[in-house]
Design a protein around this motif. Sequence first.
Motif, PDB file in Angstrom:
ATOM      1  N   TRP A 276      35.994   6.244  -2.561  1.00 44.14           N
ATOM      2  CA  TRP A 276      36.821   5.314  -1.774  1.00 44.14           C
ATOM      3  C   TRP A 276      36.484   5.306  -0.139  1.00 44.14           C
ATOM      4  O   TRP A 276      36.850   4.646   0.761  1.00 44.14           O
ATOM      5  CB  TRP A 276      38.332   5.455  -1.649  1.00 44.14           C
ATOM      6  N   ASP A 277      35.300   6.323   0.123  1.00 41.84           N
ATOM      7  CA  ASP A 277      34.783   6.446   1.350  1.00 41.84           C
ATOM      8  C   ASP A 277      33.774   5.307   1.404  1.00 41.84           C
ATOM      9  O   ASP A 277      32.869   5.308   0.646  1.00 41.84           O
ATOM     10  CB  ASP A 277      34.306   7.631   1.804  1.00 41.84           C
ATOM     11  N   PRO A 278      33.790   4.474   2.385  1.00 41.66           N
ATOM     12  CA  PRO A 278      32.636   3.317   2.423  1.00 41.66           C
ATOM     13  C   PRO A 278      31.318   3.551   2.958  1.00 41.66           C
ATOM     14  O   PRO A 278      30.505   2.705   2.977  1.00 41.66           O
ATOM     15  CB  PRO A 278      33.505   2.289   3.029  1.00 41.66           C
ATOM     16  N   ASN A 279      31.182   4.982   3.338  1.00 45.28           N
ATOM     17  CA  ASN A 279      29.956   5.106   4.489  1.00 45.28           C
ATOM     18  C   ASN A 279      28.805   5.505   3.823  1.00 45.28           C
ATOM     19  O   ASN A 279      28.223   6.482   4.217  1.00 45.28           O
ATOM     20  CB  ASN A 279      30.358   5.755   5.700  1.00 45.28           C
ATOM     21  N   ARG A 280      28.491   5.194   2.449  1.00 46.03           N
ATOM     22  CA  ARG A 280      27.332   5.355   1.810  1.00 46.03           C
ATOM     23  C   ARG A 280      26.507   4.290   2.363  1.00 46.03           C
ATOM     24  O   ARG A 280      26.603   3.090   1.618  1.00 46.03           O
ATOM     25  CB  ARG A 280      27.518   5.604   0.342  1.00 46.03           C
ATOM     26  N   HIS A 281      25.665   4.508   2.964  1.00 47.35           N
ATOM     27  CA  HIS A 281      24.605   3.612   3.726  1.00 47.35           C
ATOM     28  C   HIS A 281      23.459   3.472   3.068  1.00 47.35           C
ATOM     29  O   HIS A 281      22.801   4.376   2.299  1.00 47.35           O
ATOM     30  CB  HIS A 281      24.324   3.688   4.977  1.00 47.35           C
ATOM     31  N   THR A 282      22.819   2.293   2.950  1.00 46.33           N
ATOM     32  CA  THR A 282      21.448   2.077   2.272  1.00 46.33           C
ATOM     33  C   THR A 282      20.456   2.524   3.109  1.00 46.33           C
ATOM     34  O   THR A 282      20.427   2.323   4.419  1.00 46.33           O
ATOM     35  CB  THR A 282      21.363   0.650   1.886  1.00 46.33           C
ATOM     36  N   ARG A 283      19.665   3.371   2.762  1.00 49.26           N
ATOM     37  CA  ARG A 283      18.416   3.844   3.564  1.00 49.26           C
ATOM     38  C   ARG A 283      17.095   3.610   2.796  1.00 49.26           C
ATOM     39  O   ARG A 283      17.008   3.518   1.688  1.00 49.26           O
ATOM     40  CB  ARG A 283      18.874   5.353   3.682  1.00 49.26           C
ATOM     41  N   ALA A 284      15.879   3.935   3.583  1.00 48.95           N
ATOM     42  CA  ALA A 284      14.659   3.563   2.839  1.00 48.95           C
ATOM     43  C   ALA A 284      13.803   4.700   3.528  1.00 48.95           C
ATOM     44  O   ALA A 284      13.868   4.954   4.819  1.00 48.95           O
ATOM     45  CB  ALA A 284      14.183   2.452   3.113  1.00 48.95           C
ATOM     46  N   GLN A 285      12.779   5.088   2.832  1.00 47.66           N
ATOM     47  CA  GLN A 285      11.712   5.739   3.336  1.00 47.66           C
ATOM     48  C   GLN A 285      10.417   5.920   2.502  1.00 47.66           C
ATOM     49  O   GLN A 285      10.573   5.573   1.400  1.00 47.66           O
ATOM     50  CB  GLN A 285      12.057   7.297   3.761  1.00 47.66           C
ATOM     51  N   VAL A 286       9.142   6.007   3.136  1.00 46.03           N
ATOM     52  CA  VAL A 286       7.935   6.205   2.478  1.00 46.03           C
ATOM     53  C   VAL A 286       7.840   7.482   1.803  1.00 46.03           C
ATOM     54  O   VAL A 286       8.390   8.251   2.281  1.00 46.03           O
ATOM     55  CB  VAL A 286       6.954   6.064   3.408  1.00 46.03           C
TER      56      VAL A 286
ATOM     57  N   SER B  53       0.771  -1.381  -0.099  1.00 37.01           N
ATOM     58  CA  SER B  53       0.075   0.128   0.111  1.00 37.01           C
ATOM     59  C   SER B  53       0.929   1.137  -0.088  1.00 37.01           C
ATOM     60  O   SER B  53       0.352   2.465  -0.349  1.00 37.01           O
ATOM     61  CB  SER B  53      -1.024   0.016   1.330  1.00 37.01           C
ATOM     62  N   GLN B  54       2.005   1.278   0.299  1.00 34.43           N
ATOM     63  CA  GLN B  54       2.916   2.448   0.368  1.00 34.43           C
ATOM     64  C   GLN B  54       4.106   2.234  -0.741  1.00 34.43           C
ATOM     65  O   GLN B  54       4.566   1.188  -0.808  1.00 34.43           O
ATOM     66  CB  GLN B  54       3.378   2.634   1.741  1.00 34.43           C
ATOM     67  N   ASP B  55       4.461   3.507  -1.116  1.00 32.99           N
ATOM     68  CA  ASP B  55       5.765   3.371  -2.130  1.00 32.99           C
ATOM     69  C   ASP B  55       6.889   3.778  -1.276  1.00 32.99           C
ATOM     70  O   ASP B  55       7.175   4.471  -0.310  1.00 32.99           O
ATOM     71  CB  ASP B  55       5.546   4.458  -3.204  1.00 32.99           C
ATOM     72  N   ILE B  56       7.950   3.118  -1.717  1.00 34.75           N
ATOM     73  CA  ILE B  56       9.275   3.271  -0.723  1.00 34.75           C
ATOM     74  C   ILE B  56      10.346   3.490  -1.567  1.00 34.75           C
ATOM     75  O   ILE B  56      10.484   2.924  -2.641  1.00 34.75           O
ATOM     76  CB  ILE B  56       9.693   1.870  -0.043  1.00 34.75           C
ATOM     77  N   LEU B  57      10.968   4.678  -1.211  1.00 34.60           N
ATOM     78  CA  LEU B  57      12.146   5.049  -1.920  1.00 34.60           C
ATOM     79  C   LEU B  57      13.598   4.354  -1.150  1.00 34.60           C
ATOM     80  O   LEU B  57      13.766   4.461   0.270  1.00 34.60           O
ATOM     81  CB  LEU B  57      12.268   6.607  -1.726  1.00 34.60           C
ATOM     82  N   ILE B  58      14.488   3.787  -1.898  1.00 32.48           N
ATOM     83  CA  ILE B  58      15.549   3.025  -1.409  1.00 32.48           C
ATOM     84  C   ILE B  58      16.671   3.858  -2.200  1.00 32.48           C
ATOM     85  O   ILE B  58      16.859   4.216  -3.248  1.00 32.48           O
ATOM     86  CB  ILE B  58      15.813   1.666  -1.910  1.00 32.48           C
ATOM     87  N   TYR B  59      17.887   4.216  -1.317  1.00 37.60           N
ATOM     88  CA  TYR B  59      18.655   5.241  -1.800  1.00 37.60           C
ATOM     89  C   TYR B  59      20.049   5.287  -0.802  1.00 37.60           C
ATOM     90  O   TYR B  59      19.895   4.357   0.241  1.00 37.60           O
ATOM     91  CB  TYR B  59      18.339   6.499  -1.872  1.00 37.60           C
TER      92      TYR B  59
END
Length: 316
Positions: free
Chosen positions: A287-297, A267-273
């Motif tokens: 080379w900086d490793p800290n681009r973390h995967t995140r999600a939000q409606v 029922s909800q759309d989710i953005l993954i980034y």
Amino acid sequence: MPKVGTLNNPIVEQRADPWVYKHTDGFYYFTASVPEYDRIEVRRSATIQGLGEAEPVVAWRKYEEGPMSANIWAPEIHYMDGKWYIYYAAARADAIFDHRMYVIENESKNPLEGHWIEKGQVKTDWESFSLDATSFEHKGQRYYVWAQRDPKIVGNSNLYIAKMVNPLTIEGPQIMITKPEYDWETIGFLVNEGAAVLKRNGKIFISYSASATDYNYCMGLLSADENSNLLDPASWEKSETPVFQTNEETSQYGPGHNSFTVSEDGSQDILIYHARNYREIEGDPLWDPNRHTRAQVFTWNEDGTPNFGVPAEDAK
């Protein structure tokens, strides 16, 4: 299942260029660039939040030399024609920023099992830097969208679209649908990359990312009428400003390279980034490793366009 409540970010640490695909079996399948850029991993979970605890399985590793021996970037997992496919970009150890696009295939019901088979390079009009391939189906026709450098014009990468004859092969012509032209697309590098497709409200939307991979990284949006000729550049309208970008108040920097999915109940759309939670980076951001995967409606505007809001702050 209930609607998604508050998603606690980050979902998966140190995973850039995240791709989440919800399959008909109810599982979310996840792949992304790993900090070592040396392999492709796949994991799955019944929930988006659970992807962070899911055990990754290595689907493929790079070679020591020759093609596909360096900088394995931005894998995407797709299920097409009864098989699993992962599109990815790879360079050579002797030319680490000269990427081409490749495919592996798995006939197993569960892509965490079975054997992934190399299916070779996806050939385009030029042998030039190319990456970030995605695919979507519309009105019975499958399309391929990717980023590539045109040897004849200035810039690092533009977005192209072409029809596909099967999940491994495109047919001409390949059509450019956007190139870096606005100020926010040309900071550090002239980049349009990381396309993701969203179909809704009579429109085809293609999000993409622009500029260098530091805090300037941000997302733009293309849209076309679902009845238009998707191979006509005039069919695509482009946002004049970013639709998702760094937010100092939430301490989120350089959000982008996204994908789309839906909540557990659909029922909800989710953005993954991906995004970092700090602005300043020592050395090359790649080379900086800290681009973390995140999600939000995310929600929808009255005119039928997506409203991504601002990147949510990290969970306390």
